[in-house]
Design a protein around this motif. Structure first.
Motif, short mmCIF file in Angstrom:
data_model
loop_
_atom_site.label_atom_id
_atom_site.label_comp_id
_atom_site.label_asym_id
_atom_site.label_seq_id
_atom_site.Cartn_x
_atom_site.Cartn_y
_atom_site.Cartn_z
N ALA A 31 -12.34 -2.49 0.31
CA ALA A 31 -11.48 -3.01 1.42
C ALA A 31 -12.14 -4.20 1.78
O ALA A 31 -11.37 -5.48 1.98
N LEU A 32 -13.45 -4.32 1.96
CA LEU A 32 -14.09 -5.62 2.40
C LEU A 32 -13.97 -6.30 1.21
O LEU A 32 -13.62 -7.73 1.43
N GLY A 33 -14.03 -6.19 0.08
CA GLY A 33 -13.91 -7.19 -0.87
C GLY A 33 -12.60 -7.90 -1.05
O GLY A 33 -12.57 -8.93 -1.33
N ARG A 34 -11.71 -6.96 -0.86
CA ARG A 34 -10.42 -7.41 -1.03
C ARG A 34 -10.14 -8.52 0.12
O ARG A 34 -9.45 -9.43 0.05
N GLU A 35 -10.61 -8.09 1.28
CA GLU A 35 -10.45 -9.07 2.57
C GLU A 35 -11.34 -10.52 2.32
O GLU A 35 -10.67 -11.58 2.53
N ILE A 36 -12.44 -10.42 1.46
CA ILE A 36 -13.18 -11.55 1.35
C ILE A 36 -12.40 -12.29 0.43
O ILE A 36 -12.20 -13.77 0.72
N ALA A 37 -11.74 -11.75 -0.70
CA ALA A 37 -10.96 -12.49 -1.52
C ALA A 37 -9.73 -13.17 -0.79
O ALA A 37 -9.26 -14.42 -1.08
N GLU A 38 -8.98 -12.49 -0.12
CA GLU A 38 -7.82 -12.87 0.67
C GLU A 38 -8.12 -13.90 1.54
O GLU A 38 -7.23 -14.92 1.56
N TYR A 39 -9.18 -13.97 2.27
CA TYR A 39 -9.65 -15.09 2.95
C TYR A 39 -10.25 -16.39 2.33
O TYR A 39 -10.35 -17.28 2.95
N GLY A 40 -10.04 -16.36 1.08
CA GLY A 40 -10.57 -17.49 0.40
C GLY A 40 -12.29 -17.82 0.43
O GLY A 40 -12.46 -18.72 0.13
N LEU A 41 -12.88 -16.48 0.64
CA LEU A 41 -14.29 -16.75 0.86
C LEU A 41 -15.10 -16.38 -0.46
O LEU A 41 -14.39 -15.55 -1.38
N ARG A 42 -16.34 -16.78 -0.44
CA ARG A 42 -17.21 -16.23 -1.86
C ARG A 42 -17.92 -15.03 -1.36
O ARG A 42 -18.73 -15.09 -0.32
N LEU A 43 -18.05 -14.21 -1.97
CA LEU A 43 -19.05 -12.80 -1.81
C LEU A 43 -20.46 -13.20 -2.47
O LEU A 43 -20.52 -13.63 -3.53
N VAL A 44 -21.40 -13.30 -1.53
CA VAL A 44 -22.86 -13.28 -2.06
C VAL A 44 -23.39 -11.92 -1.96
O VAL A 44 -23.26 -11.35 -0.67
N VAL A 60 -13.39 -7.81 -4.49
CA VAL A 60 -13.27 -9.29 -4.58
C VAL A 60 -12.77 -9.84 -5.85
O VAL A 60 -11.71 -10.75 -5.93
N LEU A 61 -13.31 -9.38 -6.78
CA LEU A 61 -12.76 -9.74 -8.30
C LEU A 61 -11.23 -9.25 -8.61
O LEU A 61 -10.54 -10.10 -8.95
N SER A 62 -10.84 -8.30 -7.84
CA SER A 62 -9.52 -7.78 -8.24
C SER A 62 -8.62 -8.61 -7.41
O SER A 62 -7.42 -8.71 -7.70
N GLY A 63 -8.98 -9.02 -6.47
CA GLY A 63 -8.20 -9.93 -5.53
C GLY A 63 -8.31 -11.44 -5.88
O GLY A 63 -7.74 -12.19 -5.22
N GLY A 64 -9.27 -11.69 -7.05
CA GLY A 64 -8.84 -13.13 -7.51
C GLY A 64 -9.97 -14.10 -6.85
O GLY A 64 -9.91 -15.36 -6.98
#
Length: 207
Positions: A31-44, A60-64
Motif C-alpha cells: 500500500a505504501l508503495g502504491r501511495e509513493i507511485a501515486e504521488y509521483g515520488l521515487r522510492l529509495v 511502486v512498480l505496479s503503480g508506474g
C-alpha cells in the motif's frame, strides 16, 4: 552531511527483508508503495526483493513509479535475486553497509520505517541520531502498523524523561497509523519547515 532541502521528491523506506508473521505488514508495504507511485515520488530503499522490502518495491512498480535500490554486493543473493533486481529503475551496488546507508541518506528527502527487525531499527535510529545532532531536518516517520512501533515510542518517552534526549525537539518523528496518511504528513511537515525558514529569513533581513 548537513542537508537543508525540504522539497520532497523521494521517500526512503526502511523495512524487513522478511514478511513477518502478521499479513498486514506485507499489505502495508504494498500500500505504501502504491501511495509513493501515486504521488509521483521515487522510492529509495535497500534493494531487497523479498519480504516487506519486496512488497514496497512491487507496489511502486505496479503503480508506474520509480524505484532506486541500494544494496551491498554481499547481500544481493541473501535479500534479492539478480533477476528481480533487474526490474528496478535504478540499482546502486555499494561495497559495504556504511556506503549503502550514506547513499540512501543522500538520495532521500524523507524517511519511513515500516515493521522490520534489528536492521530496520538501526537504520531509522541512525537517521534520528543525525537529526538530533543537527545534521538534517528531513521528515522521519514510523509507520505504526497495528501498533508495531508502540514499544519504540515508549522507549523514547522513557529516554526523554530520564534526560537523555537532550535535544528532543530535533528528534520528533511522526507516528502514523494509517498508511494513506504517511505522505500527506510528510508533505505537511516539509511545508511547515519551509514556512518557518521563510519567517526566519524575513526577520533576519529586517535586522
Amino acid at each position: 552531511m548537513t542537508e537543508q532541502s525540504v522539497s520532497i521528491r523521494s521517500i526512503c523506506v526502511y523495512c524487513g527483508s522478511r514478511p513477518g508473521r502478521d499479513p498486514s505488514h506485507m499489505a502495508a508495504g504494498r500500500a505504501l508503495g502504491r501511495e509513493i507511485a501515486e504521488y509521483g515520488l521515487r522510492l529509495v530503499y535497500g534493494g531487497g526483493t523479498k519480504g516487506i522490502m519486496g512488497a514496497v518495491a512491487s507496489g511502486v512498480l505496479s503503480g508506474g513509479g520509480q524505484v532506486t535500490g541500494i544494496i551491498p554486493e554481499f547481500l544481493i543473493d541473501m535479500e534479492a535475486t539478480r533477476h528481480s533486481l533487474g526490474q528496478l529503475n535504478e540499482l546502486i551496488v555499494t561495497p559495504d553497509m556504511h556506503a549503502r546507508k550514506h547513499t540512501m541518506f543522500e538520495r532521500s528527502d524523507a524517511f519511513v520505517a515500516l515493521p522490520g527487525g534489528i536492521g530496520t531499527l538501526e537504520e531509522i535510529v541512525e537517521i534520528m541520531t543525525w537529526a538530533q545532532l543537527g545534521r538534517h531536518e528531513k521528515p522521519m516517520v514510523f509507520a505504526n502498523v497495528n501498533g508495531f512501533w508502540d514499544p519504540m515510542m515508549e522507549l523514547m518517552r522513557h529516554m526523554t524523561e530520564e534526560g537523555f534526549l537532550h535535544t528532543a525537539h530535533r528528534v520528533q518523528p511522526l507516528v502514523v497509523d494509517d498508511i494513506s496518511g504517511i505522505i500527506p504528513a510528510i508533505m505537511a511537515q516539509a511545508a511547515q519547515l519551509a514556512a518557518d525558514r521563510d519567517g526566519e529569513d524575513e526577520v533576519i533581513s529586517k535586522m
